[in-house]
Design an enzyme around this catalytic site. Structure first.
Site, mmCIF file in Angstrom:
data_model
loop_
_atom_site.group_PDB
_atom_site.id
_atom_site.type_symbol
_atom_site.label_atom_id
_atom_site.label_comp_id
_atom_site.label_asym_id
_atom_site.label_seq_id
_atom_site.Cartn_x
_atom_site.Cartn_y
_atom_site.Cartn_z
ATOM 1 N N LYS B 244 0.857 -1.185 0.000
ATOM 2 C CA LYS B 244 0.000 0.000 0.000
ATOM 3 C C LYS B 244 0.896 1.239 0.000
ATOM 4 C CE LYS B 244 -4.212 1.701 2.256
ATOM 5 N NZ LYS B 244 -5.345 1.338 3.123
ATOM 6 N N GLU B 330 -20.175 -2.989 9.637
ATOM 7 C CA GLU B 330 -21.089 -2.131 10.397
ATOM 8 C C GLU B 330 -22.260 -2.906 10.985
ATOM 9 O OE1 GLU B 330 -19.972 -1.413 7.392
ATOM 10 O OE2 GLU B 330 -18.961 0.527 7.497
ATOM 11 N N ARG B 358 -25.708 0.786 5.949
ATOM 12 C CA ARG B 358 -25.561 -0.666 5.841
ATOM 13 C C ARG B 358 -26.242 -1.420 6.975
ATOM 14 N NH1 ARG B 358 -20.457 0.099 2.985
ATOM 15 N NH2 ARG B 358 -19.216 0.374 4.838
#
Lengths: 581, 581
Positions: B244, B330, B358
């Site tokens: 990353k 979530e 969500r």
């Protein structure tokens, strides 16, 4: 009965093995007695009897906490925690719900009626226990069908790294509600076939300790394994293989039919309530099957509950590769439907109002924002007398406030079919259709619904206009009739579209009408009627909204709810008179 | 620049290996140029450059379809599909969004800005392809962070049994947005450490063919593996290990800081916009940290985005075991919060308005129906100029129509802290608090909010009443000031509660007021104002509602939206005058 002597679960610790076997038999009798009288979950409860006896034999509830997923499997637990009369005593049956509920008993930890929640809830209980320095055991009991839901999978991933004491019992009866679908079941099968020994094990991959019991209906085996695991302090999965429907031959032989049943005759297994007459399951299947023969792009999707829509194994097979059951995975079903529409197919996803709730973000992001022409059929939308967990009142606020969505409310059979036909023909919008409840003729169908948000005037009158949405259209007609008795020729309107207002018509109405009333078979909060009230906010037109109050009603019969919500023609006409005065 | 010669992705097929390396360098320059100027995702894009070059080198887009999860990683794809100017040419930058969008390019298949959707969407595309007898390749590119979301896991389970051609590339950079959490990462680590050879492999367990690339930033390796997999007809997972932030030293060294960045100085990495001044991240942290020192039952939860709330690694550590990041999950976070509250803790879950979407069913079933006293802090709720996928306008309709929920709208800092304090003290309700946007004093806080739905009259006037909710309170004050210029002493009210009406106060208002206006910083459809309109429906009081229209606005600056929605004091005062005439 031995059950009569079980005042609390601790009482079963004194029983001998033969007595435990007798207890299991009595529990099965209770399950079948209750279900045959009032309907309920048959197979899941019959299969889990020995496990639940073992849980209460080994652990100390309510100090130790058990979370039952969907609570499909909680009947044995209820009988062992002081509620056996709710299964044997006809006068008591209605007092005990089919799901866990802390208000009913301190042995129940949550109100649960939707699947796939137990692992996350148990993880929360376990984490709270650890932070508070407590030491009780926390156990989630989850069926294999519930395992495929997103919340369960998120829960498993997190439970695995809890670094503490949590036991997840995976009850593998080789069945969801219908057969299982998904890669998860590939692995469960491998584990069964290797007696739990396969190296490729998704639970171990996540970091769990893993144990397998080949026959979870053997009482001694279940007690033995739970005693072994009692003091284990690590996240542990106990995978048990059980027989769904155990002890009732029809249910052992036809597991899908006996997942849940309407009241039935114990000897024959035949349903004892009248199911004759036309229904929307047959109407929908017949329409889709005819279309399937002509259109190879049509695809039918369900999420684990095909039987609820009359999609028997035979009917499912009749669609061939064009039928897809994704298992209990509604989020996936919506995203997949959106993408199938994008890819040139015409997907139709059939779902209960209550379970559509699991997909708000997929409806918004995957479907509506992308404006893909998938069709969703919402069944059981409306005010009902079911458990609080299975109400059909929230789909209108859920769906109708999402931009781009076209949510249609047919009033009867012909209009439903016309809308379904249009939904499949058009390619511009995601179309959701609220399947009506009663098979009536309803409003006048038309071929084309592409000019959005055009309400239909069914009777032209003056002074009062009745906007009667979808399955409340008949109620609207009754209200208009009742007003006629009071000398008012009301205008009767079939709004048809839930997701937008016919501003032109509403503006015109303002001329000859002092009162507009709205009727919707769902929750008022966030629903259709409030938008009409807002539209007329700055005008002299008076608006009265009728629908369900904002509440989780729990097994309140419809007639009682109708009274409570002032949904009878008499009540509504009285309100109108009061406003006109 | 080589990029200038790439008119379509097919053009890169002719490039030599050194040219591909130059292309990668140019793409990295484009990513950094754009992000340094206007902000955006840095690390995810830098890490995936070689993969996306390889994808376009090996496959034939748009015939073959690539679905980018969250589209955090789509910048290289955009540069290779005719949109490189959006990364180099300052005049063009704003025309190209940071997410995929079919309206922008035929090489993009979906508008995507929420995580965990790619596998389900790709499965739908693949199934549609099969039913239609087509043969193109369908590929999902998903980051390891997105993998923990329920929709992704449901998708994986279903993709595995597709029995057809689908390739899922799991980009494992050992990071979600912050560090990864959950059992899934236990397995990814094992697979990395064994060079993909470990038998215990969750992807294989689900039924996928599995391949591993140890360094996904080596261009040749990525091209080679994709060429091998090009004609494979089975569900396949390609697990690649990438760095990353690759190619930008600050981003390689501090991956979390550089997941996403505000505009920055390329040389120093310092943010170039002014971040001084008080903000709700600090205010919230300071309050919770003080409380944490006194209350060991307090728990702080986030779902993969702690940095968005200013919870740096140091701040997270300051809470010890009482801080829990569940990863992007979530649904689990809401269920876990509910259960932790049930278990005697005081959980506080911090979440963005857009991502709370969500969790509708968990809010309803796991939390509200069980009435457990968890606290949820909703950040970024309000009309904003962000991408359509990241609007903050839908949380009021989403949360406020759920029974039992108490949704509070503080108007400024003091009231926010008072409400948070009360939310943590009380034990009767699930409490959701809409964190204000600007740090203002706002309305007058009080200690106790347990008498629900009591609106607060801040200025008493007559004729016109202004109900100004939460972060629109200041706007309400400006409207009142503007009306004063017109000779109207308006009543100014801070409603405070979004989930219920102060019927007594509203009834009293009807006496001295002809017009009531409502202001809410969110979508009108299903929101607060419509309920006020419905309340006054049968009375002569006129109601005007102000808020966002029902639309997915896409990168429309706030001032333009305010004009469009008539949210300026001038527009509102003009409307009031028109009604009073």
């Amino acid at each position: 009965m031995l059950l009569e002597t079980i005042k609390a679960p601790a009482d079963i610790k004194k029983l001998s093995q033969p007595e435990l076997k007798q207890l299991a038999a009595e529990i099965r009798e209770g399950i079948l007695n209750r279900d045959s009288l009032i309907g309920g979950h048959v197979g899941p409860n019959l299969g889990i009897v020995e496990t639940i006896i073992a849980l209460h034999y080994v652990f100390d509830t309510p100090h130790d906490k058990i979370v039952y997923d969907v609570s499909h499997q909680c009947y044995p637990h209820k009988m062992l925690t002081g509620r056996w009369k709710g299964f044997f005593d006809t006068a008591e049956i209605q007092k005990i719900s089919g799901y866990t509920n802390p208000e009913e008993s301190e042995y129940d930890n949550f109100i649960i009626g939707h699947t796939s929640t137990s692992v996350s809830l148990a993880t929360g209980l376990a984490k709270a226990r650890d932070l508070r320095g407590e030491t009780h055991k926390v156990i989630a009991l989850i069926g294999d069908g519930s395992l495929s839901g997103g919340e369960a999978l998120e829960g498993l991933s997190n439970a695995a790294v809890l670094n503490s004491n949590i036991l997840i019992i995976v009850n593998d009866n080789e069945m969801s509600i219908a057969e299982n679908h998904g890669g998860i079941y590939t692995n469960l099968r491998l584990l069964r076939e290797t007696n739990g020994k396969a190296e490729c094990n998704m639970f171990k991959a996540l970091g769990f300790d893993y144990h397998y019991v080949a026959d979870g209906n053997v009482q001694e085996d279940m007690i033995k394994i739970l005693q072994e695991l009692k003091d284990v302090k690590k996240p542990t999965v106990l995978h048990i293989h059980t027989l769904k429907g155990k002890g009732y031959k029809p249910a052992e032989e036809n597991k899908e039919r006996w997942h849940w049943s309407l009241p039935f005759d114990l000897k024959t297994g035949n349903i004892t309530v009248d199911l004759s007459g036309e229904n929307y399951n047959d109407i929908t299947y017949n329409f889709l099957y005819e279309r399937h023969l002509k259109d190879k792009n049509l695809a039918i999707l369900t999420a684990g509950t095909p039987g609820a829509f009359g999609l028997t194994a035979e009917r499912r097979a009749s669609f061939g590769e064009n039928y897809i059951d994704v298992g209990i995975a509604e989020e996936h079903a919506i995203a997949m439907s959106s993408a199938m529409a994008k890819g040139g197919c015409r997907p139709v996803f059939m779902v209960f109002s209550s379970f559509l709730q699991r997909t708000y973000d997929q409806l918004s992001q995957d479907l509506a924002m992308n404006n893909n022409p998938a069709v969703i059929l919402v069944f059981n939308g409306g005010i009902n007398g079911m458990d609080a967990t299975h109400l059909g009142t929230f789909d209108i606020p859920l769906v109708s406030n999402i931009p781009n969505m076209v949510y249609l409310a047919p009033t009867g059979k012909e209009e439903y079919l016309a809308m379904l036909n249009w939904g499949l023909k058009q390619t511009k919008h995601p179309v959701v259709i609220r399947v009506p409840l009663a098979v009536t003729r309803g409003g006048q169908p038309q071929e084309d619904y592409s000019e959005l948000n055009r309400f239909q005037v069914v009777r032209k009158g003056s002074k009062v206009a009745v906007l009667a949405l979808g399955s409340f259209f008949e109620l609207g007609a009754s209200v208009a009739d009742k007003l006629k008795e009071q000398g008012i020729e009301a205008t009767l309107i079939n709004p048809r579209y839930i997701t937008g207002l016919d501003e032109k018509l509403l503006t015109e109405l303002a001329a000859g009408h002092q009162v507009v009333i709205t009727l919707e078979n769902g929750a008022l909060a966030g629903g259709f009627g409030e938008k009409i009230a807002a539209f007329y906010g700055a005008t002299p037109v008076k608006v009265l909204n009728y629908g369900a109050a904002k509440e989780f009603s729990d097994r309140v019969p419809y007639p009682e709810l109708a009274q409570r919500y002032r949904l009878t023609p008499e009540q509504i006409a009285a309100d109108v008179s009061a406003v006109l005065k």
